[in-house]
Enzyme design. Structure first.
Site, PDB file in Angstrom:
ATOM      1  CD  GLU A  97      35.784  36.813  50.504  1.00 31.28           C
ATOM      2  OE1 GLU A  97      36.040  36.864  49.295  1.00 31.28           O
ATOM      3  OE2 GLU A  97      34.904  37.507  51.039  1.00 31.28           O
ATOM      4  CD  GLU A 117      36.386  41.101  53.276  1.00 32.26           C
ATOM      5  OE1 GLU A 117      35.704  41.322  52.250  1.00 32.26           O
ATOM      6  OE2 GLU A 117      37.420  40.423  53.261  1.00 32.26           O
TER       7      GLU A 117
HETATM    8  C1  GLA Z   1      35.878  40.043  49.323  1.00 34.06           C
HETATM    9  C2  GLA Z   1      37.345  40.012  49.618  1.00 34.06           C
HETATM   10  C3  GLA Z   1      37.962  41.359  49.712  1.00 34.06           C
HETATM   11  C4  GLA Z   1      37.426  42.276  48.666  1.00 34.06           C
HETATM   12  C5  GLA Z   1      35.925  42.347  48.812  1.00 34.06           C
HETATM   13  C6  GLA Z   1      35.288  43.315  47.839  1.00 34.06           C
HETATM   14  O1  GLA Z   1      35.092  40.023  50.432  1.00 34.06           O
HETATM   15  O2  GLA Z   1      37.655  39.290  50.771  1.00 34.06           O
HETATM   16  O3  GLA Z   1      39.363  41.206  49.590  1.00 34.06           O
HETATM   17  O4  GLA Z   1      37.783  41.808  47.412  1.00 34.06           O
HETATM   18  O5  GLA Z   1      35.416  41.069  48.533  1.00 34.06           O
HETATM   19  O6  GLA Z   1      33.895  43.342  48.018  1.00 34.06           O
END
Ligand code: GLA
Length: 693
Positions: free
Chosen positions: A152, A308
């Site tokens: 991210e 995710e």
């Molecule tokens: C983000 C991060 C993860 C985690 C999630 C929690 O997407 O990439 O590592 O922290 O949020 O929702």
């Protein structure tokens, strides 16, 4: 471009796997349960830098070796991460200049991830070294199917204001503008006498008195995106020297405003996205659909990966609402319907310590005797039945203009109204189209849109001359364009285009705007159809002509339409003058009573519509009119609780309502139950039915 990872089960299923948080005996249970759930891909090592390089230049790959071998023995593939989003503690102490600094000059402390400066040469060197080691060691490991660079980009360190960043920004400006005179011209620095004598005098947009040069702010945002992309490229290129597996990073579309993902799109082998519902919203499923459509569009229509999402609640919102039974399945299958070739979660097993221990997981704290686990195993089985969806495409007849630069520019300070919000209008138009069962692509305003029957530009405040010409050509050659208010106002430097607004869109829309009349908070105006007799409104003519004459609807005052024809507008009203277009709705009250509220302009072989206020529910009716005239195909007579998406030979029917819905005109076999349907399918409440034609 390398293809997708070779996975046995078609659609990739799994999530972030953090075995380092658990003793090794738990890993064996993990792998057994992963197999039970149908997991075939896990993202591994994302936060492992401090473990694999406990002090500078000292490496310990023992744990990672064993986990990868274990996964391999179970036939589970790894999306192996470079761990560079969470630098080890030693980095900031050995290299204090690598620390993140906020706009007020505060050095951001350690103790969490993302606390580094994206322009730091020390960070760059250290992250390159650990990436080199990882790639050399694991490029040919049989469990490794793809690479997950970083995590991210821009999550917490999108912008850094330290002196290293300032220097890098100045270099970036030299490249972009060539000379300080050109920079002064582009930024309009004669305003308040803010001209620079040299590039060295430019500061990043640190905390300053109000009215900071907006063009400076826009360039800093562009520079910051490039800084992150440079970090990605460095690691990607190291990996590519060792293998030809796909390399990606997880985007946060559309919930990371600072990242311009159009610029990122060409950098990754496969677009991957993280998406979390905003639990405060009751229309989260529509925002999810929008995120998925935008992600597919960033991927250029190619299938993408949901990297995710969550099985239930997250931990970082004010109120973390668990998903209701069936909601996780609906969410997952909508992502697949809209182009994802994977369903991956954060995370596999719920953490016991650290910041995310109240975040849901595939394997919750409650263990396998839980609703979540039963849904997780059920979804794994469903995805195996959907294997042949993989690689297929979603076709759209309508495009929605989305431009991150316009998003940034619109929401800088000192606009005509704080209620002018980029996503507010885009989401309003998206929602209306979603309720009309129209699947859309998103496009940059400069993109080739000739294949679409209709293009919608809900919030195109910043629009370059070239992009406006692109939209003009589209209409002239037969397209239908719908534009919302406060579009086409400024160029890439936030300078107002010459003449009356909407500058570069005046000709294509056939209107000009004499005055903006933003409404008070919660203020509304009424909008009605103009009377059937031809309006004796303001004369068509050059936009720079004399002030408008009598109102468009009637010479003697506002029109008196039937009350049931009135619609409500919020946020905005403005004095629109016709210059070739005709009014199809007029303001019935408010500051622009009797003047056009919605216009339609026939231009060449096409049509351009303009909407001068924030129509809410009524926007759907207006768009339906425009869709019908543009010949956009869509299912009719369905309630707007039924989401309908076609992907390749599959039709996804998602019932978000409380009543069963019968969908007509669908013939094929139910993918999950094998039942044949000839012309009609009934979808129970809360259910997802997928029919293969
Ligand atoms: C983000 C991060 C993860 C985690 C999630 C929690 O997407 O990439 O590592 O922290 O949020 O929702």
């Amino acid at each position: 471009m390398p293809g997708y990872p070779a996975l046995p089960g078609g659609i990739a299923y799994g999530g972030d796997y953090n075995p380092e948080q658990w003793p090794e005996e738990v890993w064996h249970e993990d792998v057994r349960l992963m197999r039970e759930a149908g997991v075939n891909l896990v993202s591994l090592g994302i936060f492992s830098w401090g473990l694999i390089e406990p002090s500078e230049g000292v490496y310990d790959f023992d744990g990672l070796d064993r986990v990868l071998d274990l996964l391999d023995s179970a036939g589970i593939k790894a999306d192996l991460a470079t761990p560079t989003s969470s630098p080890p503690v030693w980095l900031r102490h050995r290299y204090p200049a690598s620390r993140l600094v906020d706009s007020a000059g505060h050095v951001i402390a350690g103790g969490s991830r993302h606390s580094f400066c994206p322009s730091s040469p020390d960070y760059a060197a250290a992250s390159a070294r650990v990436t080199e080691r990882l790639a050399a060691r694991y490029a040919r490991h049989p469990a490794v199917a793809m690479w997950h660079v970083h995590n991210e980009y821009g999550w917490a360190n999108a912008h850094c204001y330290c002196e290293t960043s300032a220097e890098a920004f100045r270099d970036w400006l030299r490249d972009r503008h060539g000379s300080v005179a050109a920079l002064n011209h582009a930024w309009g620095t004669t305003f308040w006498g803010l001209s620079y004598g040299s590039f060295d005098e430019v500061e990043p947009p640190r905390l300053a008195p109000p009215g900071l040069l907006t063009a400076l702010q826009l360039d800093f945002m562009r520079f910051s995106v490039d800084a992150h992309i440079a970090n990605f490229r460095r690691e990607r290129d190291i990996i590519r020297r060792h293998c030809d597996l796909p390399v990606t990073t997880n985007f946060m579309i559309p919930n990371c405003k600072p990242m311009d993902y159009w610029r990122w799109a060409g950098e990754v082998d496969v677009v991957a996205n993280d998406h979390y519902l905003d639990a405060a919203r009751t229309d989260g499923h529509i925002e999810l659909a929008m995120a998925a459509d935008l992600t597919r569009s960033v991927a250029g229509g190619r299938p993408w990966m949901l990297m995710e999402h969550s099985t239930g609640a997250v931990n970082w919102q004010p109120r973390n609402i668990a998903k209701r039974p069936g909601e996780m399945r609906r969410n997952s299958l909508v992502h697949v319907a809209r182009g994802s070739d994977s369903v991956l979660f954060f995370q596999w097993r719920a953490s016991r310590y650290g910041a995310e221990k109240f975040h849901s997981a595939m394997l919750p704290h409650a263990g396998t005797d839980s609703e979540v686990w039963r849904e997780v195993t059920g979804l794994g089985a469903d995805l195996r039945r959907l294997a042949d969806v993989r690689g297929t495409r979603v076709e759209a007849e309508v495009a929605v203009v989305w431009d991150w630069e316009s998003y940034w520019a619109l929401e800088l300070e000192w606009r005509p109204s704080v209620d002018l919000r980029f996503r507010e209008r885009v989401e309003a138009f998206y929602e209306a189209l979603w309720r009309e069962h129209v699947t859309v692509d998103f496009v940059h305003p400069s993109a080739d849109v000739s294949a679409y029957r209709m293009v919608v530009a809900p919030s195109a405040y910043l629009l370059t001359e070239a992009s406006a010409k692109n939209l003009h050509r589209y209409v002239e050659s037969g397209g239908a364009l719908v534009v919302s208010y406060f579009s086409g106002i400024v160029n890439e430097n936030d300078t107002i285009h010459g003449g009356p607004c909407p500058g570069v869109l005046r000709d294509v829309l056939g209107v000009s705007v004499e005055e903006f009349h933003p409404l008070r908070e919660s203020g509304t105006v009424s909008v009605a159809r103009p009377p059937s007799r031809p309006p004796s409104g303001p004369p068509s003519g050059p936009p720079s002509g004399p002030p408008s004459g009598p109102p468009a609807g009637s010479p003697s005052g506002p029109p008196e339409p039937a009350p049931d024809e009135r619609a409500t507008g919020r946020i905005w009203s403005e004095r629109v003058r016709l210059a070739g277009a005709r009014a199809v709705r007029v303001f019935a009250d408010g500051p622009d009573a009797g003047h056009p509220a919605v216009t339609r302009h026939e231009l060449g072989a096409g049509t351009a519509w303009y909407v001068a206020t924030a129509l809410d529910a009524e926007l759907r009716g207006l768009l339906a009119e425009a869709l019908d005239q543009a010949g956009v195909s869509r299912p009719r007579d369905l309630p707007d609780t039924l989401e309908f998406v076609r992907r390749g030979a599959h039709v996804f029917l998602v019932n978000h309502g409380d009543e069963p819905v019968t969908v007509h005109g669908v013939t094929g076999v139910g993918v999950f139950d094998g039942v044949g349907h000839a012309g009609a399918v009934t979808v129970p409440p809360g259910e997802v039915t997928v029919i293969r034609a």
